[in-house]
Design an enzyme around this catalytic site. Sequence first.
Site, PDB file in Angstrom:
ATOM      1  N   LYS A  54    -104.722 -82.041 -75.224  1.00  0.00           N
ATOM      2  CA  LYS A  54    -103.783 -80.976 -75.587  1.00  0.00           C
ATOM      3  C   LYS A  54    -104.473 -79.609 -75.566  1.00  0.00           C
ATOM      4  O   LYS A  54    -103.948 -78.647 -75.027  1.00  0.00           O
ATOM      5  CB  LYS A  54    -103.196 -81.236 -76.982  1.00  0.00           C
ATOM      6  CG  LYS A  54    -102.511 -82.589 -77.122  1.00  0.00           C
ATOM      7  CD  LYS A  54    -101.931 -82.792 -78.522  1.00  0.00           C
ATOM      8  CE  LYS A  54    -102.958 -82.877 -79.632  1.00  0.00           C
ATOM      9  NZ  LYS A  54    -103.685 -84.140 -79.718  1.00  0.00           N
ATOM     10  N   ARG A  61     -97.116 -82.757 -86.816  1.00  0.00           N
ATOM     11  CA  ARG A  61     -97.728 -84.086 -86.813  1.00  0.00           C
ATOM     12  C   ARG A  61     -96.977 -85.045 -87.721  1.00  0.00           C
ATOM     13  O   ARG A  61     -97.342 -86.215 -87.796  1.00  0.00           O
ATOM     14  CB  ARG A  61     -99.161 -83.974 -87.337  1.00  0.00           C
ATOM     15  CG  ARG A  61    -100.229 -84.005 -86.262  1.00  0.00           C
ATOM     16  CD  ARG A  61    -101.559 -83.769 -86.959  1.00  0.00           C
ATOM     17  NE  ARG A  61    -102.691 -84.276 -86.262  1.00  0.00           N
ATOM     18  CZ  ARG A  61    -103.461 -83.554 -85.462  1.00  0.00           C
ATOM     19  NH1 ARG A  61    -103.167 -82.305 -85.196  1.00  0.00           N
ATOM     20  NH2 ARG A  61    -104.526 -84.088 -84.918  1.00  0.00           N
ATOM     21  N   ARG A  79    -117.364 -85.964 -76.160  1.00  0.00           N
ATOM     22  CA  ARG A  79    -116.995 -84.559 -75.977  1.00  0.00           C
ATOM     23  C   ARG A  79    -117.820 -83.574 -76.810  1.00  0.00           C
ATOM     24  O   ARG A  79    -118.275 -83.882 -77.900  1.00  0.00           O
ATOM     25  CB  ARG A  79    -115.493 -84.411 -76.231  1.00  0.00           C
ATOM     26  CG  ARG A  79    -115.060 -83.666 -77.444  1.00  0.00           C
ATOM     27  CD  ARG A  79    -113.563 -83.495 -77.455  1.00  0.00           C
ATOM     28  NE  ARG A  79    -113.064 -83.724 -78.810  1.00  0.00           N
ATOM     29  CZ  ARG A  79    -111.797 -83.668 -79.150  1.00  0.00           C
ATOM     30  NH1 ARG A  79    -110.869 -83.464 -78.249  1.00  0.00           N
ATOM     31  NH2 ARG A  79    -111.438 -83.864 -80.402  1.00  0.00           N
ATOM     32  N   ARG A 127    -117.770 -82.093 -82.809  1.00  0.00           N
ATOM     33  CA  ARG A 127    -116.987 -82.016 -84.042  1.00  0.00           C
ATOM     34  C   ARG A 127    -117.412 -83.087 -85.025  1.00  0.00           C
ATOM     35  O   ARG A 127    -117.715 -84.218 -84.633  1.00  0.00           O
ATOM     36  CB  ARG A 127    -115.499 -82.183 -83.707  1.00  0.00           C
ATOM     37  CG  ARG A 127    -114.840 -80.866 -83.403  1.00  0.00           C
ATOM     38  CD  ARG A 127    -113.467 -81.025 -82.869  1.00  0.00           C
ATOM     39  NE  ARG A 127    -112.640 -81.984 -83.594  1.00  0.00           N
ATOM     40  CZ  ARG A 127    -111.366 -82.195 -83.318  1.00  0.00           C
ATOM     41  NH1 ARG A 127    -110.782 -81.518 -82.347  1.00  0.00           N
ATOM     42  NH2 ARG A 127    -110.672 -83.077 -83.990  1.00  0.00           N
ATOM     43  N   ARG A 179    -107.988 -91.335 -87.360  1.00  0.00           N
ATOM     44  CA  ARG A 179    -107.123 -90.344 -86.696  1.00  0.00           C
ATOM     45  C   ARG A 179    -106.086 -91.049 -85.819  1.00  0.00           C
ATOM     46  O   ARG A 179    -104.927 -90.628 -85.761  1.00  0.00           O
ATOM     47  CB  ARG A 179    -107.970 -89.368 -85.864  1.00  0.00           C
ATOM     48  CG  ARG A 179    -108.621 -88.297 -86.729  1.00  0.00           C
ATOM     49  CD  ARG A 179    -109.869 -87.720 -86.090  1.00  0.00           C
ATOM     50  NE  ARG A 179    -109.618 -86.972 -84.890  1.00  0.00           N
ATOM     51  CZ  ARG A 179    -110.555 -86.702 -83.974  1.00  0.00           C
ATOM     52  NH1 ARG A 179    -111.797 -87.145 -84.133  1.00  0.00           N
ATOM     53  NH2 ARG A 179    -110.257 -85.996 -82.921  1.00  0.00           N
TER      54      ARG A 179
HETATM   55  P1  ADP Z   1    -107.265 -84.031 -82.677  1.00  0.00           P
HETATM   56  O1  ADP Z   1    -105.926 -83.833 -82.038  1.00  0.00           O
HETATM   57  O2  ADP Z   1    -108.348 -84.206 -81.660  1.00  0.00           O
HETATM   58  O3  ADP Z   1    -107.303 -85.100 -83.735  1.00  0.00           O
HETATM   59  P2  ADP Z   1    -107.134 -81.465 -84.127  1.00  0.00           P
HETATM   60  O4  ADP Z   1    -108.148 -80.444 -83.869  1.00  0.00           O
HETATM   61  O5  ADP Z   1    -105.734 -81.182 -83.704  1.00  0.00           O
HETATM   62  O6  ADP Z   1    -107.720 -82.757 -83.423  1.00  0.00           O
HETATM   63  O7  ADP Z   1    -107.086 -81.862 -85.689  1.00  0.00           O
HETATM   64  C1  ADP Z   1    -108.238 -82.176 -86.419  1.00  0.00           C
HETATM   65  C2  ADP Z   1    -107.863 -82.566 -87.858  1.00  0.00           C
HETATM   66  O8  ADP Z   1    -107.221 -81.463 -88.516  1.00  0.00           O
HETATM   67  C3  ADP Z   1    -106.876 -83.720 -88.010  1.00  0.00           C
HETATM   68  O9  ADP Z   1    -107.510 -84.977 -87.948  1.00  0.00           O
HETATM   69  C4  ADP Z   1    -106.279 -83.422 -89.403  1.00  0.00           C
HETATM   70  O10 ADP Z   1    -107.180 -83.766 -90.433  1.00  0.00           O
HETATM   71  C5  ADP Z   1    -106.180 -81.918 -89.386  1.00  0.00           C
HETATM   72  N1  ADP Z   1    -104.878 -81.422 -88.852  1.00  0.00           N
HETATM   73  C6  ADP Z   1    -104.699 -80.705 -87.701  1.00  0.00           C
HETATM   74  N2  ADP Z   1    -103.401 -80.415 -87.513  1.00  0.00           N
HETATM   75  C7  ADP Z   1    -102.724 -80.981 -88.548  1.00  0.00           C
HETATM   76  C8  ADP Z   1    -101.352 -81.068 -88.922  1.00  0.00           C
HETATM   77  N3  ADP Z   1    -100.394 -80.506 -88.174  1.00  0.00           N
HETATM   78  N4  ADP Z   1    -101.036 -81.735 -90.070  1.00  0.00           N
HETATM   79  C9  ADP Z   1    -101.976 -82.294 -90.831  1.00  0.00           C
HETATM   80  N5  ADP Z   1    -103.283 -82.276 -90.549  1.00  0.00           N
HETATM   81  C10 ADP Z   1    -103.671 -81.625 -89.417  1.00  0.00           C
END
Ligand code: ADP
Length: 215
Positions: A13, A87, A126, A161, A172
């Site tokens: 994404k 999410r 990554r 990360r 996740r």
């Molecule tokens: P990825 O899609 O690779 O898991 P992100 O960078 O989008 O990574 O998100 C990393 C973390 O940030 C998630 O595992 C969660 O803990 C938190 N997070 C991100 N966006 C949201 C969201 N919309 N609602 C709740 N937690 C979120």
Amino acid sequence: MNIILLGPPGAGKGTQARFLVDERNMIQLSTGDMLREAKDSGTEMGNIVADVMAKGELVTDEIVIGLIREKLQGDKQGGVIFDGFPRTLAQADALATLLDDCGETLDAVIEMQVDDEALVDRITARSTCGNCGEVYNDHTKPIPDDGVCTNCCEKAEFKRRADDNADSLKQRLMEYYKKTSPLLGYYYAKGQLRSVDGLGEMADVKAAIARVLDA
Ligand code: ADP
């Protein structure tokens, strides 16, 4: 044009959002990036979310909706790419209200389909450039030997990360299937869901997204 990129962690994404920012003057609203910034800034909210993120769990709806609400008050340029948001169903409902309140519409929800084996492979390999965020992969796009980023041409620190490890990733993925994947049905029912194959080359995925947006 406002769109959501929807898909499990590692679906690509962020990579595709960056293309859209460069080529369509759109802005990327990544709740993951916003939360990492909050975490690094050491604010009270940052300290609360750090632990939750490291475990691979979801941060509360209230916090992420608050972050998005704030950003939607700013300049939206050629449109917004929601990356990693919504999410949960509560976040999806909140987004509909927020967009409505500022007179905006949601134009497409693009599902990036990738199989689980590929996700684990991608994520554990990554890293990103500390200057510009360019994404590298140990197998397909290794960090240059001279340590100079191919995108920003700066000598950079390349970061992995904290949550890109096998245990957090498992959590996740579980969070994705339990709480986020119902959004596929939600947006399908609203007639807004479009799916692209996220497994191919970056350029092919990019072309597939362009076809959806220009249809
Ligand atoms: P990825 O899609 O690779 O898991 P992100 O960078 O989008 O990574 O998100 C990393 C973390 O940030 C998630 O595992 C969660 O803990 C938190 N997070 C991100 N966006 C949201 C969201 N919309 N609602 C709740 N937690 C979120």
